[in-house]
Scaffold this motif. Structure first.
Motif, short mmCIF file in Angstrom:
data_model
loop_
_atom_site.label_atom_id
_atom_site.label_comp_id
_atom_site.label_asym_id
_atom_site.label_seq_id
_atom_site.Cartn_x
_atom_site.Cartn_y
_atom_site.Cartn_z
N ALA A 1 16.92 -19.49 17.56
CA ALA A 1 16.86 -21.15 17.49
C ALA A 1 18.15 -21.59 17.37
N GLN A 2 19.11 -20.87 16.52
CA GLN A 2 20.55 -21.58 16.52
C GLN A 2 21.20 -21.16 17.86
N VAL A 3 21.03 -19.94 18.56
CA VAL A 3 21.53 -19.55 19.80
C VAL A 3 21.16 -20.62 20.95
N GLU A 4 19.69 -20.93 20.71
CA GLU A 4 19.22 -21.94 22.10
C GLU A 4 19.80 -23.24 21.60
N LYS A 5 20.10 -23.68 20.50
CA LYS A 5 20.59 -24.73 20.09
C LYS A 5 22.22 -24.92 20.53
N ALA A 6 23.02 -23.96 20.41
CA ALA A 6 24.30 -23.85 20.75
C ALA A 6 24.42 -23.73 22.49
N ALA A 7 23.38 -23.17 23.09
CA ALA A 7 23.40 -23.08 24.51
C ALA A 7 22.91 -24.40 25.22
N ILE A 8 22.19 -25.21 24.57
CA ILE A 8 21.69 -26.32 25.31
C ILE A 8 23.18 -27.42 25.44
N ASN A 9 24.27 -27.19 24.90
CA ASN A 9 25.48 -27.95 24.84
C ASN A 9 26.41 -27.02 25.57
N THR A 10 26.21 -26.26 26.20
CA THR A 10 27.26 -25.12 26.82
C THR A 10 26.83 -24.96 28.65
N ASP A 11 27.78 -24.66 29.12
CA ASP A 11 27.66 -24.80 30.53
C ASP A 11 27.09 -23.37 30.72
N LEU A 12 26.11 -23.12 31.71
CA LEU A 12 25.31 -22.25 31.97
C LEU A 12 26.15 -21.14 32.68
N LYS A 13 27.45 -21.68 33.34
CA LYS A 13 28.27 -20.76 33.91
C LYS A 13 28.81 -20.00 32.76
N VAL A 14 29.18 -20.44 31.80
CA VAL A 14 29.76 -19.72 30.49
C VAL A 14 28.62 -18.72 29.77
N CYS A 15 27.63 -19.28 29.48
CA CYS A 15 26.78 -18.64 28.36
C CYS A 15 25.46 -18.02 29.28
N GLY A 16 25.07 -18.27 30.72
CA GLY A 16 24.04 -17.94 31.26
C GLY A 16 24.10 -16.43 31.89
N SER A 17 23.01 -15.92 31.94
CA SER A 17 22.80 -14.60 32.91
C SER A 17 22.04 -14.83 34.03
N GLN A 18 22.06 -14.13 35.07
CA GLN A 18 21.33 -14.32 36.29
C GLN A 18 19.90 -14.58 35.87
N ALA A 19 19.13 -15.74 36.15
CA ALA A 19 17.78 -15.76 35.86
C ALA A 19 16.93 -16.01 37.32
N LEU A 20 17.66 -16.41 38.23
CA LEU A 20 16.92 -16.58 39.55
C LEU A 20 16.96 -15.19 40.16
N PRO A 21 15.59 -15.13 40.88
CA PRO A 21 15.47 -13.76 41.72
C PRO A 21 16.82 -13.74 42.99
N ASP A 22 16.76 -12.53 43.28
CA ASP A 22 18.07 -12.34 44.08
C ASP A 22 17.56 -12.92 45.38
N ASP A 23 16.36 -12.89 45.89
CA ASP A 23 16.13 -13.42 47.27
C ASP A 23 15.64 -14.95 47.22
N PHE A 24 16.12 -15.52 46.06
CA PHE A 24 15.59 -16.94 45.95
C PHE A 24 16.01 -17.85 47.10
N GLY A 25 16.94 -17.76 47.68
CA GLY A 25 17.36 -18.55 48.62
C GLY A 25 16.98 -18.24 50.19
N SER A 26 16.23 -17.01 50.21
CA SER A 26 15.76 -16.62 51.62
C SER A 26 14.60 -17.22 52.10
N ALA A 27 13.73 -18.04 51.30
CA ALA A 27 12.66 -18.60 51.81
C ALA A 27 12.45 -20.05 50.97
#
Length: 162
Positions: free
Chosen positions: A23-49
């Motif tokens: 819960a504390q980690v999620e609270k910190a993440a909500i106000n942090t840029d996902l470029k800084v705190c995120g890891s890849q979540a969308l599938p690799d082929d997401f843009g192909s169709a």
């Protein structure tokens, strides 16, 4: 690391985060840029169709919201029907979705960049977080959005809402 609420966060960022609980980690993440705190979540082929569903639960960050049925210089027009295109990112891949009926609560052309949005099987919910760090804040994200072209784009029809 993935949390039950759909956050896909970088193990290095979590290690340096002040929070000890999920819960504390999620609270910190909500106000942090996902470029800084995120890891890849969308599938690799997401843009192909065209993708009709997202692997959920999943939290993405809003980059821009535009009413594509209204004139560019009058996005809040009452004469145009509401049809929002939401540009989003997991911090690594950019995509967009088109809001279908019914409307997503708390989503409008005034939704600032950095706001998080959670997708899961039964609903799409706008979270209240904002990116506040001036180095990677809303102004910088908006500038990055207009300068850099999307490498990956896909049309997402958001058809399930709460």
């Amino acid at each position: 690391m993935a949390t039950p609420a759909g956050w896909k966060l970088s193990p290095d960022w979590i290690k340096n985060c002040d929070g000890n609980s999920v819960a504390q980690v999620e609270k910190a993440a909500i106000n942090t840029d996902l470029k800084v705190c995120g890891s890849q979540a969308l599938p690799d082929d997401f843009g192909s169709a065209q993708i009709d569903t997202l692997p959920g639960p999943l939290v993405l960050q809003i980059l821009k919201v535009k009413n594509i049925s209204a004139p560019t210089d009058n996005q809040k027009s009452d004469h145009a029907p509401r049809m929002l295109r939401v540009h989003m990112t997991d911090g690594h891949t950019k995509c967009y979705g088109v809001e279908m009926n019914p409307k997503i609560n708390k989503l409008s052309v005034d939704t600032p960049p950095g706001t998080k949005i959670r997708f899961n099987a039964r609903e799409i919910r706008v979270l209240n977080g904002r990116v506040r760090n001036p180095d990677v804040g809303a102004v910088r994200m908006l500038d990055d959005f207009t300068v850099f072209a999307f490498r990956t784009c896909a049309r997402l029809e958001c058809t399930c809402f709460g």
